[in-house]
Design an enzyme around this catalytic site. Structure first.
Site, PDB file in Angstrom:
ATOM      1  N   CYS A 158       3.012   7.280  -1.364  1.00 34.58           N
ATOM      2  CA  CYS A 158       3.857   8.466  -1.380  1.00 34.58           C
ATOM      3  C   CYS A 158       3.443   9.428  -0.259  1.00 34.58           C
ATOM      4  CB  CYS A 158       3.806   9.240  -2.694  1.00 34.58           C
ATOM      5  SG  CYS A 158       4.299   8.284  -4.107  1.00 34.58           S
ATOM      6  N   ARG A 175       4.430   5.610   4.065  1.00 35.84           N
ATOM      7  CA  ARG A 175       3.634   5.775   2.841  1.00 35.84           C
ATOM      8  C   ARG A 175       4.398   5.394   1.569  1.00 35.84           C
ATOM      9  NH1 ARG A 175      -0.863   8.824   3.824  1.00 35.84           N
ATOM     10  NH2 ARG A 175      -1.099   9.177   1.598  1.00 35.84           N
ATOM     11  N   TRP A 217       6.464   5.763  -3.411  1.00 35.21           N
ATOM     12  CA  TRP A 217       6.080   4.362  -3.633  1.00 35.21           C
ATOM     13  C   TRP A 217       5.754   4.314  -5.116  1.00 35.21           C
ATOM     14  CZ3 TRP A 217       1.953   1.529  -5.436  1.00 35.21           C
ATOM     15  CH2 TRP A 217       1.950   0.167  -5.111  1.00 35.21           C
ATOM     16  N   ASN A 243       1.628  13.049  -4.972  1.00 34.44           N
ATOM     17  CA  ASN A 243       1.162  11.725  -4.527  1.00 34.44           C
ATOM     18  C   ASN A 243      -0.110  11.429  -5.301  1.00 34.44           C
ATOM     19  OD1 ASN A 243       0.194   9.479  -3.126  1.00 34.44           O
ATOM     20  ND2 ASN A 243      -0.702  10.741  -1.502  1.00 34.44           N
ATOM     21  N   GLY A 244      -0.113  10.330  -6.050  1.00 28.71           N
ATOM     22  CA  GLY A 244      -1.308   9.974  -6.825  1.00 28.71           C
ATOM     23  C   GLY A 244      -0.936   9.444  -8.184  1.00 28.71           C
ATOM     24  N   GLU A 292      -6.476 -13.222   9.033  1.00 30.22           N
ATOM     25  CA  GLU A 292      -5.654 -12.087   9.483  1.00 30.22           C
ATOM     26  C   GLU A 292      -4.263 -12.551   9.932  1.00 30.22           C
ATOM     27  OE1 GLU A 292      -5.700  -9.054   9.146  1.00 30.22           O
ATOM     28  OE2 GLU A 292      -4.549  -8.156  10.761  1.00 30.22           O
ATOM     29  N   LYS A 315      -0.783 -11.319   8.207  1.00 28.01           N
ATOM     30  CA  LYS A 315       0.294 -10.666   8.967  1.00 28.01           C
ATOM     31  C   LYS A 315       1.647 -11.310   8.654  1.00 28.01           C
ATOM     32  CE  LYS A 315      -1.115  -7.661   9.866  1.00 28.01           C
ATOM     33  NZ  LYS A 315      -2.406  -7.059   9.879  1.00 28.01           N
ATOM     34  N   GLU A 344       2.781 -10.537   5.031  1.00 28.11           N
ATOM     35  CA  GLU A 344       3.187  -9.141   4.843  1.00 28.11           C
ATOM     36  C   GLU A 344       4.588  -8.846   5.338  1.00 28.11           C
ATOM     37  OE1 GLU A 344       0.186  -5.614   5.422  1.00 28.11           O
ATOM     38  OE2 GLU A 344      -0.045  -7.047   7.037  1.00 28.11           O
ATOM     39  N   HIS A 402     -11.233 -30.220   2.111  1.00 22.79           N
ATOM     40  CA  HIS A 402     -11.504 -29.947   0.695  1.00 22.79           C
ATOM     41  C   HIS A 402     -10.256 -29.470  -0.038  1.00 22.79           C
ATOM     42  CE1 HIS A 402     -15.757 -30.570   1.433  1.00 22.79           C
ATOM     43  NE2 HIS A 402     -15.581 -29.880   2.548  1.00 22.79           N
ATOM     44  N   LYS A 435       1.511   1.938   3.458  1.00 21.44           N
ATOM     45  CA  LYS A 435       0.488   1.960   4.500  1.00 21.44           C
ATOM     46  C   LYS A 435      -0.889   2.276   3.937  1.00 21.44           C
ATOM     47  CE  LYS A 435      -0.947   1.904   8.786  1.00 21.44           C
ATOM     48  NZ  LYS A 435      -1.143   0.564   9.353  1.00 21.44           N
TER      49      LYS A 435
HETATM   50  C1  AGP Z   1      -2.816  -4.473   6.874  1.00 21.40           C
HETATM   51  O1  AGP Z   1      -1.811  -5.065   7.615  1.00 21.40           O
HETATM   52  C2  AGP Z   1      -2.467  -4.081   5.539  1.00 21.40           C
HETATM   53  N1  AGP Z   1      -1.306  -3.315   5.472  1.00 21.40           N
HETATM   54  C3  AGP Z   1      -3.561  -3.718   4.571  1.00 21.40           C
HETATM   55  O2  AGP Z   1      -4.194  -4.900   4.263  1.00 21.40           O
HETATM   56  C4  AGP Z   1      -4.619  -2.670   4.999  1.00 21.40           C
HETATM   57  O3  AGP Z   1      -5.411  -3.165   6.028  1.00 21.40           O
HETATM   58  C5  AGP Z   1      -5.474  -2.295   3.778  1.00 21.40           C
HETATM   59  O4  AGP Z   1      -4.651  -1.735   2.806  1.00 21.40           O
HETATM   60  C6  AGP Z   1      -6.616  -1.366   4.107  1.00 21.40           C
HETATM   61  O5  AGP Z   1      -6.176  -0.121   4.545  1.00 21.40           O
HETATM   62  P1  AGP Z   1      -7.154   0.907   5.224  1.00 21.40           P
HETATM   63  O6  AGP Z   1      -7.682   0.263   6.467  1.00 21.40           O
HETATM   64  O7  AGP Z   1      -6.314   2.110   5.507  1.00 21.40           O
HETATM   65  O8  AGP Z   1      -8.263   1.178   4.247  1.00 21.40           O
END
Ligand code: AGP
Length: 617
Positions: free
Chosen positions: A2, A27, A81, A107-108, A490, A494, A497, A513, A612
């Site tokens: 949020c 957010r 969110w 937010n929270g 990673e 990506k 996501e 394995h 985010k």
């Molecule tokens: C990355 O592409 C992601 N959106 C997510 O994994 C992110 O890296 C993770 O939530 C950690 O966030 P931060 O680095 O703000 O702590």
């Protein structure tokens, strides 16, 4: 999760609030809303509280406002969110109290909301949403006896959990109140204006002077004053303004179709900025002034524990390989969410390194608190000045990636790697685990990374071809070994996501394995195989995939003649020292995920179900 914005001043509040939300949309984007106080056309007209909210993205709210704009010079706004209550109009913020005079955005998560709600319902309060948030505004309404500040303070003393809020009341049209506990909030000021926001970019059009509100604090803004008080005691708190160095252009797309693509291209500059001032003039030493207060601790550390989430966790894994190799100190890496609940073995000689782009990730903050309670010293690697993670660390190593808006992290990741490299070299230099000549050689290589990243970004032919051919694939497998095992993780993250394609990241040695069973002529396997001490081993993996007719997309070092021989497609990276290769090999994988997402018509910058910064557990 949020984003909230608040404004008081002489401008059209709607304009400021919506512009602010556009910079915070990363957010949360399942619903949006705004409230303003409007005095009508007459100079001394009756003030009314006007609220507009809707399910869906900010663009839906903007279209509503285009048809029927809200007037007023004070207001609050929100992008959501969802945590409690599905995304719909009644659950969207702002929420208001029974009198219809007080409005609030939040937010929270309020942990004791059920108990408070029951109590309030018994007292006759009528709830309109399924959110946890609504209890706060009802509590404020219950305590309101002519002073909003007092009512907010009393209400906040009742709630448990995490919040950043912004509140306005029709009875006090010259006051905007904010408060935080566990969720980010900053207050900004300019001549005759006050602002509240969850993150810096929302304010950059109007001011670069901000107050970083701390947990347990409330801020009361009028057009010409700022008062920060402690929620518990009600006493005034003295706080210095902080000057923000980012500018508006950095928070805009600058002609790129998506923030993610812009941020991928910003990597050479971001790496340069992160290195700047941290290498001696003679290029023979790493300078990390920030660690000066911890010099003694660093000399006797016998274990390092890195905690982080998602992409930052992958950076931590690269950090482990690098620090262990260069400094011979054992390093554990944990996702913060596991670390916080596993009763980790930590003592005064353990150094905890928390990595976070946003500096607001709830699990990472909780992990840091756990480590602190056990006596560990904490260093953080973070991108956001003054964020919660930085404030709870003994020392901070900032990444200078600039604002990262796309939900999928790219430039923050490469900059986290750069800081980890600097940190490892700094430790090696302090503990004398590297010769002067080798240190110098590594520093020079490190400084070449921005140029090498530029070279990779110039030629996207192979990546575009792979995206065109394989964007309809059912799944992807990513393989890497040693330092590039995290790169495989990673790359897989990506694509998951932003393209919603199932992808697995695996250590090459683990292929036999299990995952080898997945290989078939339709499965693209991305093999991260730059020059390294495990190059032969990766080559064997590649041959095994080819033998089973899998599609091999390799990332190899320039000049490699073996990998191309067995691969369907090869993306080359410039030759680089093995430990620094993850900062380059990841770039083609970011691009591949991006172009596949675009081909699949996905919402690249705001993928579904994600936000985010994950400020709730
Ligand atoms: C990355 O592409 C992601 N959106 C997510 O994994 C992110 O890296 C993770 O939530 C950690 O966030 P931060 O680095 O703000 O702590």
């Amino acid at each position: 999760m949020c984003g909230i914005v608040g404004y008081i001043g002489e401008r059209n509040a709607q304009e400021v609030l919506i512009k602010g939300l556009r910079r915070l949309e990363y957010r949360g984007y399942d619903s949006a809303g705004i409230a303003t106080l409007d005095a009508g056309k007459k100079p001394k007209g009756n003030i009314s509280l006007q609220v507009k909210k809707c399910k869906g993205k900010l663009s839906t709210l903007r279209s509503m406002l285009e048809k029927r704009p809200l007037r007023g010079k004070i207001g609050i706004s929100h992008v959501r969110w969802a945590t409690h209550g599905i995304p719909n109009t009644s659950n969207a913020h702002p929420h208001w109290d029974c009198s219809g005079k007080i409005a609030l955005v939040h937010n929270g998560i309020i942990e004791n909301y059920e108990q408070l709600k029951e109590e309030l319902i018994r007292q006759g309060h009528l709830f309109r949403s399924q959110t946890d948030t609504e209890v706060i505004v009802h509590l404020i309404g219950r305590y309101y006896k002519g002073r909003l500040e007092e009512a907010v303070r009393k209400a906040l003393k009742q709630v448990r959990g995490a919040y950043a809020i912004a509140v306005i009341s029709k009875d006090e049209p010259d006051t905007l109140i904010g408060a935080r506990s566990g969720s980010p909030l900053i207050a900004g000021t300019a001549q005759g204006e006050g602002f509240l926001a969850s993150d810096i970019p929302a304010l950059l059009d109007y001011t670069n002077e901000v107050f970083l509100i701390d947990d347990g604090q409330m801020v009361v803004l009028t057009r010409n004053s700022v008062k920060i008080i402690d929620v518990q005691s009600g006493e005034k708190v003295r706080k210095e303004k902080v000057k923000i160095q980012w500018d508006v252009a950095q928070a805009e797309k600058e002609g790129y179709p998506h923030f993610m693509l812009k941020e991928i291209h910003e990597q050479p500059k971001a790496i340069r900025d992160t290195l700047m001032g941290r290498i001696s003039r003679r290029r023979d030493a790493v300078i990390l002034q920030e660690l000066a207060p911890l010099r003694k601790t660093l000399s006797c550390v016998n274990k390092i524990v890195i905690i982080s989430c998602g992409t930052a966790w992958h950076a931590g894994l690269v950090g482990k390989y690098t620090i262990e190799r260069l400094c011979r100190i054992p390093v554990e890496v944990d996702t913060s969410s596991e670390f916080r609940y596993r009763d980790p073995i930590i003592d005064k000689r353990t150094l905890v390194v928390a990595i976070s782009q946003s500096g607001e990730t709830a699990d990472t903050l909780a992990g840091m608190r756990e480590a602190k309670d056990k006596g560990a010293k904490i260093i953080s690697i973070c991108n956001v000045l003054g964020s919660s993670v930085t404030r709870e660390s003994q020392a901070v190593l900032y990444t200078h990636a600039g604002p990262e808006i796309a939900v999928a992290s790219t430039k923050a990741y490469t900059c986290q790697l750069i800081v980890l490299y600097l940190f490892a070299l700094y430790l090696a230099q302090a503990r004398k685990t590297l010769s002067g000549a080798r240190l110098k050689q590594l520093i020079r290589e490190l400084e070449r990374l921005p140029h090498s990243a530029e070279k990779i970004l110039k030629d996207k032919k192979v990546v575009l071809e792979c995206a065109r051919r394989y964007y309809k694939s059912f799944g992807f497998l990513y393989l890497g070994r040693a330092l590039n095992f995290p790169t495989a993780l990673e790359g897989a993250l990506k694509i998951k996501e932003i393209s919603y394609i199932h992808a697995e990241g695996y250590a090459g040695g683990e292929m036999k394995h299990g995952p080898i069973a997945l290989i078939n002529p339709h499965l693209p396997v991305v093999c991260v195989a730059p020059s390294s001490h495990v190059h032969d081993k990766m080559l064997s993996n590649i041959q095994e995939i080819k033998a089973r007719k899998g599609i091999v997309i390799s990332v190899a070092s320039a000049g490699d003649e073996l990998v191309p021989h067995h691969s369907n497609h090869v993306v080359y990276i410039p030759k680089v020292e093995e430990i620094f290769s993850p900062a380059l090999t990841v770039i083609p994988l970011q691009l591949l995920a991006y172009y596949i997402a675009v081909k699949r018509d996905c919402d690249v910058d705001q993928p579904k179900n994600l936000a985010k910064s994950v400020t709730v557990e």
